[in-house]
Scaffold this motif. Sequence first.
Motif, PDB file in Angstrom:
ATOM      1  N   LEU A  35       0.127   8.773 -11.094  1.00  0.00           N
ATOM      2  CA  LEU A  35       0.828   6.849 -11.164  1.00  0.00           C
ATOM      3  C   LEU A  35      -0.088   6.528 -11.742  1.00  0.00           C
ATOM      4  O   LEU A  35       0.299   5.551 -12.291  1.00  0.00           O
ATOM      5  N   VAL A  39       2.131   3.685 -14.527  1.00  0.00           N
ATOM      6  CA  VAL A  39       1.961   2.506 -13.931  1.00  0.00           C
ATOM      7  C   VAL A  39       2.013   1.586 -14.905  1.00  0.00           C
ATOM      8  O   VAL A  39       2.267   0.297 -14.841  1.00  0.00           O
ATOM      9  N   ILE A  54       8.635   1.136 -10.979  1.00  0.00           N
ATOM     10  CA  ILE A  54       7.171   0.974 -10.146  1.00  0.00           C
ATOM     11  C   ILE A  54       7.390   1.620  -8.641  1.00  0.00           C
ATOM     12  O   ILE A  54       6.832   3.330  -8.330  1.00  0.00           O
ATOM     13  N   LYS A  55       8.458   1.122  -8.020  1.00  0.00           N
ATOM     14  CA  LYS A  55       8.484   1.256  -6.468  1.00  0.00           C
ATOM     15  C   LYS A  55       9.398   2.982  -6.493  1.00  0.00           C
ATOM     16  O   LYS A  55       9.483   3.763  -6.056  1.00  0.00           O
ATOM     17  N   TYR A  58       6.718   5.818  -6.993  1.00  0.00           N
ATOM     18  CA  TYR A  58       6.072   5.585  -6.189  1.00  0.00           C
ATOM     19  C   TYR A  58       6.392   6.297  -5.072  1.00  0.00           C
ATOM     20  O   TYR A  58       5.288   7.477  -4.397  1.00  0.00           O
ATOM     21  N   ARG A  59       7.312   6.117  -5.090  1.00  0.00           N
ATOM     22  CA  ARG A  59       8.489   6.905  -4.135  1.00  0.00           C
ATOM     23  C   ARG A  59       7.911   7.981  -4.260  1.00  0.00           C
ATOM     24  O   ARG A  59       7.498   9.368  -3.699  1.00  0.00           O
ATOM     25  N   GLU A  61       6.750  10.524  -6.661  1.00  0.00           N
ATOM     26  CA  GLU A  61       4.957  10.508  -6.393  1.00  0.00           C
ATOM     27  C   GLU A  61       3.858  11.055  -4.951  1.00  0.00           C
ATOM     28  O   GLU A  61       3.724  11.963  -4.840  1.00  0.00           O
ATOM     29  N   THR A  62       5.015  10.298  -3.950  1.00  0.00           N
ATOM     30  CA  THR A  62       4.978  10.543  -2.889  1.00  0.00           C
ATOM     31  C   THR A  62       4.696  11.295  -2.039  1.00  0.00           C
ATOM     32  O   THR A  62       4.151  11.575  -1.108  1.00  0.00           O
ATOM     33  N   ARG A  91      -0.654   8.191   1.311  1.00  0.00           N
ATOM     34  CA  ARG A  91       0.205   7.342   1.330  1.00  0.00           C
ATOM     35  C   ARG A  91      -0.039   6.183   0.280  1.00  0.00           C
ATOM     36  O   ARG A  91      -0.242   4.620  -0.064  1.00  0.00           O
ATOM     37  N   ALA A  94      -2.188   6.137  -2.775  1.00  0.00           N
ATOM     38  CA  ALA A  94      -0.849   5.734  -3.824  1.00  0.00           C
ATOM     39  C   ALA A  94      -0.914   4.377  -3.802  1.00  0.00           C
ATOM     40  O   ALA A  94      -0.818   3.700  -4.831  1.00  0.00           O
ATOM     41  N   ARG A  95      -1.113   3.459  -2.825  1.00  0.00           N
ATOM     42  CA  ARG A  95      -0.159   1.990  -3.037  1.00  0.00           C
ATOM     43  C   ARG A  95      -1.946   1.577  -3.781  1.00  0.00           C
ATOM     44  O   ARG A  95      -1.575   0.522  -4.281  1.00  0.00           O
ATOM     45  N   VAL A  98      -1.390   1.781  -7.483  1.00  0.00           N
ATOM     46  CA  VAL A  98      -0.380   1.012  -7.953  1.00  0.00           C
ATOM     47  C   VAL A  98      -0.866  -0.506  -7.759  1.00  0.00           C
ATOM     48  O   VAL A  98      -0.879  -1.304  -8.555  1.00  0.00           O
TER      49      VAL A  98
END
Length: 140
Positions: A35, A39, A54-55, A58-59, A61-62, A91, A94-95, A98
Amino acid sequence: MIFHSSKRHGHFGNILYLSFCHLHCILQKNLSEALAGPVQSILETRERDAWACIKRLYRRETENAALAFSASLSDFDLDQTVSSKMVSDLREHARSVVEMKAREEAGNILMHMKERYNFLLLLFEKNRKKDNALSVFISY
């Protein structure tokens, strides 16, 4: 020496817990690597759809990390709430990656804006002094 049955199970539980923690740390590290760079690149482009990209990243990769973790956990007889908590922690990690990159890029943008402001202010001051010197010279 013969171990008591509960001691053996307790020791096995500790080893299993350490294995899960190790796997969790590896997946967090892989998720951070997957990420952080993309990112940062997306944010540096300053495109209009950066957050949508990015969303999606994120989805993707998570979900990949969650599937890998769930597949690893499926070999063990583990309580569903524990595995759900560990996936939820992935999750959240990961958030936070980002969010950290977004804050870092916002700081870079703010620094650039300050530099630009100082440059323009200096330029304005220089022009104002030049205009004042010219008006003093002309008035005599």
